[in-house]
Design a protein around this motif. Structure first.
Motif, PDB file in Angstrom:
ATOM      1  N   THR A  96      -9.482   1.183 -12.245  1.00  0.00           N
ATOM      2  CA  THR A  96      -8.820   0.438 -13.308  1.00  0.00           C
ATOM      3  C   THR A  96      -8.662   1.347 -14.517  1.00  0.00           C
ATOM      4  O   THR A  96      -9.650   1.892 -15.010  1.00  0.00           O
ATOM      5  CB  THR A  96      -9.612  -0.814 -13.697  1.00  0.00           C
ATOM      6  N   VAL A  97      -7.424   1.499 -14.964  1.00  0.00           N
ATOM      7  CA  VAL A  97      -7.125   2.358 -16.112  1.00  0.00           C
ATOM      8  C   VAL A  97      -6.639   1.475 -17.250  1.00  0.00           C
ATOM      9  O   VAL A  97      -5.613   0.800 -17.120  1.00  0.00           O
ATOM     10  CB  VAL A  97      -6.075   3.419 -15.760  1.00  0.00           C
ATOM     11  N   ARG A 141       0.842  -1.178   0.000  1.00  0.00           N
ATOM     12  CA  ARG A 141       0.000   0.000   0.000  1.00  0.00           C
ATOM     13  C   ARG A 141       0.887   1.242   0.000  1.00  0.00           C
ATOM     14  O   ARG A 141       1.842   1.333   0.781  1.00  0.00           O
ATOM     15  CB  ARG A 141      -0.915  -0.010   1.223  1.00  0.00           C
ATOM     16  N   GLU A 142       0.580   2.194  -0.854  1.00  0.00           N
ATOM     17  CA  GLU A 142       1.406   3.379  -0.952  1.00  0.00           C
ATOM     18  C   GLU A 142       0.598   4.661  -0.796  1.00  0.00           C
ATOM     19  O   GLU A 142      -0.586   4.729  -1.145  1.00  0.00           O
ATOM     20  CB  GLU A 142       2.147   3.407  -2.307  1.00  0.00           C
ATOM     21  N   PHE A 143       1.266   5.657  -0.259  1.00  0.00           N
ATOM     22  CA  PHE A 143       0.673   6.971  -0.054  1.00  0.00           C
ATOM     23  C   PHE A 143       0.444   7.645  -1.398  1.00  0.00           C
ATOM     24  O   PHE A 143       1.304   7.595  -2.287  1.00  0.00           O
ATOM     25  CB  PHE A 143       1.604   7.809   0.815  1.00  0.00           C
ATOM     26  N   VAL A 144      -0.721   8.299  -1.534  1.00  0.00           N
ATOM     27  CA  VAL A 144      -1.038   9.041  -2.742  1.00  0.00           C
ATOM     28  C   VAL A 144      -1.105  10.531  -2.457  1.00  0.00           C
ATOM     29  O   VAL A 144      -0.458  11.335  -3.117  1.00  0.00           O
ATOM     30  CB  VAL A 144      -2.375   8.561  -3.345  1.00  0.00           C
ATOM     31  N   ASP A 160      -1.778   3.669 -12.585  1.00  0.00           N
ATOM     32  CA  ASP A 160      -2.602   4.157 -11.478  1.00  0.00           C
ATOM     33  C   ASP A 160      -3.637   3.113 -11.043  1.00  0.00           C
ATOM     34  O   ASP A 160      -4.339   3.314 -10.052  1.00  0.00           O
ATOM     35  CB  ASP A 160      -3.338   5.437 -11.875  1.00  0.00           C
ATOM     36  N   THR A 161      -3.726   2.021 -11.780  1.00  0.00           N
ATOM     37  CA  THR A 161      -4.680   0.971 -11.443  1.00  0.00           C
ATOM     38  C   THR A 161      -4.372   0.391 -10.063  1.00  0.00           C
ATOM     39  O   THR A 161      -3.251  -0.031  -9.780  1.00  0.00           O
ATOM     40  CB  THR A 161      -4.632  -0.148 -12.491  1.00  0.00           C
ATOM     41  N   ALA A 162      -5.369   0.411  -9.190  1.00  0.00           N
ATOM     42  CA  ALA A 162      -5.195  -0.047  -7.810  1.00  0.00           C
ATOM     43  C   ALA A 162      -6.523   0.068  -7.078  1.00  0.00           C
ATOM     44  O   ALA A 162      -7.474   0.664  -7.590  1.00  0.00           O
ATOM     45  CB  ALA A 162      -4.134   0.781  -7.091  1.00  0.00           C
ATOM     46  N   VAL A 163      -6.553  -0.482  -5.883  1.00  0.00           N
ATOM     47  CA  VAL A 163      -7.639  -0.186  -4.960  1.00  0.00           C
ATOM     48  C   VAL A 163      -7.216   1.045  -4.167  1.00  0.00           C
ATOM     49  O   VAL A 163      -6.118   1.079  -3.604  1.00  0.00           O
ATOM     50  CB  VAL A 163      -7.921  -1.368  -4.013  1.00  0.00           C
TER      51      VAL A 163
END
Length: 122
Positions: free
Chosen positions: A119-120, A44-47, A89-92
């Motif tokens: 989803t991109v 999980r990463e910070f946006v 950028d596709t991710a939850v």
């Protein structure tokens, strides 16, 4: 506080989405807010993050100039406007709340929403 994220979906590369995170149980204005994301097989990463009054905002380098975080405390809602979306950028995407300062470390956030899938396609 309970957080409910929404607004995800399927979009073509270059498109836009707006995520929302609505809080219940306690006023959102008490907390600093962050958006995180997690892609399959990745951590999980910070946006992005925003302080309780909106006076300080931080972005991950990967989303700077494309994403905008904002909040409306009167509506108990935090937003993430995502423009020029890329397949990577596709991710939850998750919203999260914490006290004190904005940090990029997910374990320091106290409350979490359930996540919304972005989803991109290329």
């Amino acid at each position: 506080v309970q957080l409910q994220a929404s607004g995800g979906g399927l979009v073509q590369a270059g498109g836009s989405l707006r995520l929302s995170c609505v809080a219940s149980g306690r006023t959102l204005s008490s907390y600093n807010m962050g958006w995180f994301r997690q892609a399959p097989g990745k951590e999980r990463e910070f946006v992005a993050g925003i302080t309780w009054r909106g006076g300080t905002i931080r972005y991950a380098d990967s989303v700077k100039s494309r994403f905008t975080i904002s909040r409306d405390n009167a509506k108990n809602t935090v937003y993430l406007q995502m423009n020029s979306l890329k397949p990577e950028d596709t991710a939850v995407y998750y919203c999260a709340a914490k006290d004190w300062v904005i940090t990029t470390t997910s374990t320091e956030y106290r409350y979490w929403g359930q996540g919304t899938q972005v989803t991109v396609s290329s």
